[in-house]
Design a protein around this motif. Structure first.
Motif, mmCIF file in Angstrom:
data_model
loop_
_atom_site.group_PDB
_atom_site.id
_atom_site.type_symbol
_atom_site.label_atom_id
_atom_site.label_comp_id
_atom_site.label_asym_id
_atom_site.label_seq_id
_atom_site.Cartn_x
_atom_site.Cartn_y
_atom_site.Cartn_z
ATOM 1 N N THR A 22 0.694 -1.040 -0.090
ATOM 2 C CA THR A 22 -0.071 0.139 -0.061
ATOM 3 C C THR A 22 0.931 1.200 0.038
ATOM 4 O OG1 THR A 22 -0.214 0.159 2.307
ATOM 5 C CG2 THR A 22 -1.712 -1.335 1.327
ATOM 6 N N GLU A 23 0.426 2.444 -0.070
ATOM 7 C CA GLU A 23 1.148 3.698 0.134
ATOM 8 C C GLU A 23 0.982 4.105 1.511
ATOM 9 O OE1 GLU A 23 -0.761 6.209 -2.712
ATOM 10 O OE2 GLU A 23 0.256 5.162 -4.682
ATOM 11 N N GLY A 24 0.442 3.464 2.464
ATOM 12 C CA GLY A 24 0.463 3.821 3.858
ATOM 13 C C GLY A 24 1.507 3.186 4.610
ATOM 14 N N PHE A 25 1.465 3.106 6.001
ATOM 15 C CA PHE A 25 2.490 2.475 6.837
ATOM 16 C C PHE A 25 2.404 0.892 6.915
ATOM 17 C CE2 PHE A 25 3.410 1.349 11.293
ATOM 18 C CZ PHE A 25 4.857 1.702 11.251
ATOM 19 N N GLY A 26 1.015 0.502 6.596
ATOM 20 C CA GLY A 26 0.864 -0.921 6.984
ATOM 21 C C GLY A 26 0.453 -1.552 5.565
ATOM 22 N N VAL A 27 0.053 -2.556 5.505
ATOM 23 C CA VAL A 27 -0.162 -3.504 4.268
ATOM 24 C C VAL A 27 -1.465 -4.181 4.427
ATOM 25 C CG1 VAL A 27 2.284 -4.164 3.847
ATOM 26 C CG2 VAL A 27 0.968 -5.516 5.355
ATOM 27 N N VAL A 28 -2.061 -4.627 3.261
ATOM 28 C CA VAL A 28 -3.147 -5.490 3.394
ATOM 29 C C VAL A 28 -2.780 -6.954 3.405
ATOM 30 C CG1 VAL A 28 -5.230 -6.248 1.969
ATOM 31 C CG2 VAL A 28 -4.383 -3.732 1.831
ATOM 32 N N LYS A 29 -3.151 -7.509 4.663
ATOM 33 C CA LYS A 29 -2.733 -8.889 5.087
ATOM 34 C C LYS A 29 -3.507 -9.812 4.868
ATOM 35 C CE LYS A 29 -0.134 -11.708 8.672
ATOM 36 N NZ LYS A 29 0.253 -11.295 9.876
ATOM 37 N N CYS A 30 -3.544 -10.748 3.964
ATOM 38 C CA CYS A 30 -4.396 -11.701 3.560
ATOM 39 C C CYS A 30 -3.865 -13.066 3.769
ATOM 40 C CB CYS A 30 -4.497 -11.618 1.880
ATOM 41 S SG CYS A 30 -4.519 -10.134 1.289
ATOM 42 N N THR A 31 -4.812 -13.781 4.942
ATOM 43 C CA THR A 31 -4.263 -15.033 5.285
ATOM 44 C C THR A 31 -4.950 -16.172 4.640
ATOM 45 O OG1 THR A 31 -3.958 -14.241 7.621
ATOM 46 C CG2 THR A 31 -4.342 -16.636 7.402
ATOM 47 N N LEU A 32 -4.523 -16.911 3.993
ATOM 48 C CA LEU A 32 -5.209 -18.013 2.760
ATOM 49 C C LEU A 32 -6.042 -18.906 3.791
ATOM 50 C CD1 LEU A 32 -2.324 -18.850 0.560
ATOM 51 C CD2 LEU A 32 -4.009 -17.243 0.443
ATOM 52 N N GLU A 33 -7.054 -19.337 3.017
ATOM 53 C CA GLU A 33 -8.094 -20.258 3.525
ATOM 54 C C GLU A 33 -7.706 -21.615 3.777
ATOM 55 O OE1 GLU A 33 -12.794 -20.791 2.316
ATOM 56 O OE2 GLU A 33 -11.321 -21.269 0.745
ATOM 57 N N SER A 34 -6.818 -22.015 2.809
ATOM 58 C CA SER A 34 -6.125 -23.483 2.967
ATOM 59 C C SER A 34 -4.705 -23.171 2.643
ATOM 60 C CB SER A 34 -6.769 -24.236 2.040
ATOM 61 O OG SER A 34 -6.249 -25.374 1.836
ATOM 62 N N SER A 35 -4.067 -24.072 3.777
ATOM 63 C CA SER A 35 -2.408 -24.084 3.444
ATOM 64 C C SER A 35 -2.161 -25.067 2.176
ATOM 65 C CB SER A 35 -1.764 -24.641 4.727
ATOM 66 O OG SER A 35 -2.223 -25.899 5.229
ATOM 67 N N GLU A 36 -3.159 -25.920 1.595
ATOM 68 C CA GLU A 36 -2.776 -26.747 0.657
ATOM 69 C C GLU A 36 -3.161 -26.162 -0.628
ATOM 70 O OE1 GLU A 36 -5.361 -28.543 2.851
ATOM 71 O OE2 GLU A 36 -3.620 -28.885 4.240
ATOM 72 N N LEU A 83 -6.164 -3.548 12.087
ATOM 73 C CA LEU A 83 -5.472 -3.191 13.269
ATOM 74 C C LEU A 83 -4.049 -2.185 13.115
ATOM 75 C CD1 LEU A 83 -5.171 -6.830 14.959
ATOM 76 C CD2 LEU A 83 -6.768 -5.084 15.268
ATOM 77 N N LEU A 84 -2.943 -2.783 12.805
ATOM 78 C CA LEU A 84 -2.003 -2.056 12.178
ATOM 79 C C LEU A 84 -2.115 -2.139 10.387
ATOM 80 C CD1 LEU A 84 0.341 -0.189 12.293
ATOM 81 C CD2 LEU A 84 1.999 -2.149 12.509
ATOM 82 N N ASP A 85 -2.418 -3.339 10.055
ATOM 83 C CA ASP A 85 -2.716 -3.691 8.701
ATOM 84 C C ASP A 85 -4.272 -3.932 8.632
ATOM 85 O OD1 ASP A 85 -0.019 -3.563 8.265
ATOM 86 O OD2 ASP A 85 0.132 -5.945 9.182
ATOM 87 N N VAL A 86 -4.615 -3.953 7.292
ATOM 88 C CA VAL A 86 -5.927 -4.392 6.965
ATOM 89 C C VAL A 86 -5.942 -5.775 6.758
ATOM 90 C CG1 VAL A 86 -7.849 -4.132 5.308
ATOM 91 C CG2 VAL A 86 -6.377 -2.125 5.699
ATOM 92 N N LEU A 87 -6.872 -6.439 7.518
ATOM 93 C CA LEU A 87 -6.849 -7.890 7.387
ATOM 94 C C LEU A 87 -7.829 -8.527 6.907
ATOM 95 C CD1 LEU A 87 -6.141 -8.345 11.464
ATOM 96 C CD2 LEU A 87 -4.312 -8.338 9.469
ATOM 97 N N ILE A 88 -7.689 -9.714 5.880
ATOM 98 C CA ILE A 88 -8.553 -10.502 5.214
ATOM 99 C C ILE A 88 -8.204 -11.729 5.369
ATOM 100 C CG2 ILE A 88 -9.235 -11.036 3.026
ATOM 101 C CD1 ILE A 88 -8.356 -8.127 1.729
#
Length: 140
Positions: free
Chosen positions: A89-103, A126-131
């Motif tokens: 992103t252009e801000g201080f944090g990131v868009v953090k995307c946790t995957l649905e499946s580790s496979e 939080l600090l990052d936008v969480l998905i």
């Protein structure tokens, strides 16, 4: 005879109702692949909306399915060993995307600094936008 039939019928109905209740409680959430995104935007725009007015962005996006396109900054494992992709992103944090499946095999195709589209459920900032429950829609 009627009493036995009534008891047998009551037992069958009770067992069937118990099975359907158990099945509905253990089913879990729908797979992200089958869900449609309510909002589609870039990681930069998504993060900046939260940065400008977090309350309004939470009202608009929280607990909703979003599709976000951005440049991959990093690929890591979270505390539960689930893969996580951070979009720049252009801000201080990131868009953090946790995957649905580790496979998820499509993670192998993802490279740092490549453009990527993901779909997942926004849970806020939080600090990052969480998905969460993220799937990769379009690796490039």
């Amino acid at each position: 005879m009627k009493k036995r039939l009534l008891i047998a019928l009551t037992i069958v109905v009770t067992l069937a109702a118990g099975y359907f209740i158990y099945a509905s409680m253990t089913q879990g959430p729908a797979k992200m692949k089958s869900l449609k995104a309510e909002h589609s935007l870039t990681a930069v725009d998504f993060y900046s909306e939260f940065e400008m007015d977090e309350t309004a962005a939470n009202t608009k996006y929280q607990n909703k399915i979003v599709e976000v396109k951005g440049v991959v900054e990093s690929i890591t494992l979270d505390e539960e060993s689930k893969p996580s992709i951070s979009l720049r992103t252009e801000g201080f944090g990131v868009v953090k995307c946790t995957l649905e499946s580790s496979e998820d095999n499509s993670l192998d195709k993802v490279k740092i600094n490549s453009t990527l589209t993901v779909r997942g459920e926004c849970i806020g900032m939080l600090l990052d936008v969480l998905i969460e429950r993220t799937i990769i829609v379009e690796p490039k």
